[in-house]
Design a protein around this motif. Structure first.
Motif, short mmCIF file in Angstrom:
data_model
loop_
_atom_site.label_atom_id
_atom_site.label_comp_id
_atom_site.label_asym_id
_atom_site.label_seq_id
_atom_site.Cartn_x
_atom_site.Cartn_y
_atom_site.Cartn_z
N GLU A 21 19.96 -56.52 -34.83
CA GLU A 21 18.71 -56.49 -34.38
C GLU A 21 17.76 -56.59 -35.66
OE1 GLU A 21 15.86 -55.21 -31.06
OE2 GLU A 21 18.14 -55.43 -31.12
N PRO A 22 16.66 -57.26 -35.46
CA PRO A 22 15.98 -57.70 -36.62
C PRO A 22 14.78 -56.46 -36.64
CG PRO A 22 15.50 -59.20 -34.88
CD PRO A 22 16.37 -58.34 -34.38
N SER A 23 14.67 -56.29 -38.17
CA SER A 23 13.37 -55.37 -38.42
C SER A 23 12.02 -56.30 -38.53
CB SER A 23 13.41 -54.59 -39.49
OG SER A 23 13.85 -55.32 -40.70
N GLU A 24 12.30 -57.70 -38.54
CA GLU A 24 11.21 -58.64 -38.99
C GLU A 24 12.04 -59.97 -38.52
OE1 GLU A 24 9.32 -58.52 -42.49
OE2 GLU A 24 10.75 -60.01 -43.44
N ILE A 25 11.36 -61.03 -38.19
CA ILE A 25 11.65 -62.34 -37.86
C ILE A 25 10.97 -63.19 -38.95
CG2 ILE A 25 11.89 -64.28 -36.41
CD1 ILE A 25 12.05 -62.09 -34.19
N PRO A 26 11.92 -63.72 -39.95
CA PRO A 26 11.39 -64.55 -40.71
C PRO A 26 11.16 -65.82 -40.41
CG PRO A 26 13.67 -64.46 -41.34
CD PRO A 26 13.32 -63.41 -40.14
N ALA A 27 9.86 -66.39 -40.47
CA ALA A 27 9.52 -67.70 -39.85
C ALA A 27 8.65 -68.76 -41.10
CB ALA A 27 8.63 -67.55 -38.75
N VAL A 41 7.01 -74.03 -36.67
CA VAL A 41 7.23 -72.58 -37.60
C VAL A 41 8.63 -72.48 -36.93
CG1 VAL A 41 6.32 -70.49 -38.08
CG2 VAL A 41 4.72 -72.31 -37.54
N TRP A 42 9.66 -72.45 -37.93
CA TRP A 42 11.13 -72.23 -37.45
C TRP A 42 11.77 -71.17 -38.01
CZ3 TRP A 42 11.23 -76.05 -34.20
CH2 TRP A 42 10.42 -77.05 -34.22
N THR A 43 12.64 -70.63 -37.39
CA THR A 43 13.33 -69.45 -37.44
C THR A 43 14.93 -69.72 -37.39
OG1 THR A 43 13.49 -67.01 -37.83
CG2 THR A 43 13.10 -67.85 -35.54
N SER A 44 15.65 -68.97 -37.95
CA SER A 44 17.07 -68.95 -37.48
C SER A 44 17.71 -67.54 -37.82
CB SER A 44 17.98 -70.30 -38.31
OG SER A 44 17.52 -69.95 -39.81
N CYS A 45 18.79 -67.19 -37.23
CA CYS A 45 19.52 -66.33 -37.41
C CYS A 45 21.18 -66.58 -37.69
CB CYS A 45 19.41 -65.29 -36.23
SG CYS A 45 20.30 -63.79 -36.41
N ALA A 46 21.65 -66.55 -38.97
CA ALA A 46 22.90 -67.15 -38.93
C ALA A 46 24.01 -66.56 -38.22
CB ALA A 46 23.39 -67.26 -40.72
N GLY A 47 24.04 -65.16 -37.88
CA GLY A 47 24.65 -64.39 -37.29
C GLY A 47 24.47 -64.23 -35.77
N GLY A 48 23.43 -65.03 -35.51
CA GLY A 48 23.25 -64.97 -33.88
C GLY A 48 24.03 -66.19 -33.31
N SER A 49 23.61 -66.39 -31.96
CA SER A 49 24.08 -67.39 -31.06
C SER A 49 23.11 -67.92 -30.16
CB SER A 49 25.31 -66.99 -30.15
OG SER A 49 24.99 -65.75 -29.21
N LEU A 108 6.10 -58.63 -35.25
CA LEU A 108 7.83 -58.95 -35.71
C LEU A 108 7.89 -60.28 -36.63
CD1 LEU A 108 10.43 -57.21 -35.49
CD2 LEU A 108 11.03 -58.40 -33.35
N VAL A 109 7.08 -61.00 -36.40
CA VAL A 109 7.40 -62.45 -36.88
C VAL A 109 6.37 -62.57 -38.03
CG1 VAL A 109 6.92 -65.13 -36.50
CG2 VAL A 109 7.51 -63.65 -34.61
N ARG A 110 7.15 -62.95 -39.33
CA ARG A 110 6.56 -63.06 -40.52
C ARG A 110 6.53 -64.32 -41.09
NH1 ARG A 110 4.76 -58.69 -39.74
NH2 ARG A 110 5.75 -56.61 -40.34
N LYS A 111 5.49 -65.14 -40.83
CA LYS A 111 5.38 -66.70 -41.21
C LYS A 111 4.99 -66.50 -42.54
CE LYS A 111 3.62 -67.67 -36.65
NZ LYS A 111 2.41 -68.32 -35.89
N ALA A 112 5.54 -67.65 -43.21
CA ALA A 112 5.50 -68.20 -44.66
C ALA A 112 5.46 -69.80 -44.76
CB ALA A 112 6.59 -67.64 -45.40
N PRO A 113 4.38 -70.09 -45.40
CA PRO A 113 4.67 -71.72 -45.92
C PRO A 113 5.86 -72.11 -46.54
CG PRO A 113 2.83 -70.96 -47.16
CD PRO A 113 3.35 -69.63 -46.31
N ILE A 114 6.26 -73.32 -46.29
CA ILE A 114 7.62 -73.75 -47.26
C ILE A 114 7.48 -75.16 -47.34
CG2 ILE A 114 9.44 -74.03 -45.16
CD1 ILE A 114 11.01 -72.26 -47.60
N THR A 115 8.18 -75.65 -48.43
CA THR A 115 8.18 -77.17 -48.48
C THR A 115 9.63 -77.27 -49.13
OG1 THR A 115 7.32 -79.03 -49.44
CG2 THR A 115 7.48 -77.03 -50.74
N PHE A 116 10.15 -78.59 -48.52
CA PHE A 116 11.50 -78.97 -48.82
C PHE A 116 11.34 -80.31 -49.46
CE2 PHE A 116 12.31 -76.32 -44.93
CZ PHE A 116 12.87 -75.31 -45.58
N ASP A 117 10.32 -80.47 -50.04
CA ASP A 117 10.21 -81.66 -50.76
C ASP A 117 11.08 -81.73 -52.00
OD1 ASP A 117 8.25 -82.66 -49.01
OD2 ASP A 117 6.42 -82.18 -50.59
#
Length: 144
Positions: A21-27, A41-49, A108-117
């Motif tokens: 159960e998440p205390s926050e959802i990183p996005a 704006v994407w999220t994932s949970c490696a232990g989820g399904s 619950l959703v914590r949005k943050a900018p990201i670049t994969f360049d």
């Protein structure tokens, strides 16, 4: 936590079982041109399904760009991109759009900018293997 998602017209829907159960959802608000133009704006949970249901496969298209290591699944009826997948070592991994979540407290959703360049393909695939949802199942309306 079970998170339900559906595009507005319902051709693509899914249930994400977020564990633990998440205390926050990183996005991550990706800065690539595709995500910027589509509000990705994407999220994932490696232990989820993740269980994805496609009601009408003829109304879903896939788009890959850049390194062609990920497929964006786009509902051609409403234009929403609720899920992105990447096949790595014979296994499918996924991230999901927080913008399509239903019934999740926005605080619950914590949005943050990201670049994969500049990220190498090897690093990109290793990151996805570590962080993306690794238990992905697909069904179609005719089999549910």
């Amino acid at each position: 936590m079970l998170i339900r998602v559906a595009c507005p017209c319902g051709h693509i829907s899914f249930v994400l079982d977020w564990k633990p159960e998440p205390s926050e959802i990183p996005a991550r608000a990706c800065s690539c041109s595709f995500c910027t133009k589509h509000g990705g704006v994407w999220t994932s949970c490696a232990g989820g399904s993740l269980k994805v249901n496609v009601r009408d496969g003829s109304r879903v298209s896939q788009y890959a760009f850049g390194t062609r290591t990920a497929e964006f699944h786009i509902c051609s009826a409403c234009g929403i991109v609720p899920v992105v997948t990447s096949r790595i070592g014979g296994r499918e991994y996924a991230v999901v759009s927080v913008n399509a979540f239903e019934g999740v407290d926005p605080a619950l959703v914590r949005k943050a900018p990201i670049t994969f360049d500049g990220e190498s393909e090897e690093s990109r695939l290793a990151r996805r293997t570590r962080n993306w949802i690794g238990d992905v199942q697909w069904t179609s309306a005719s089999t549910t």
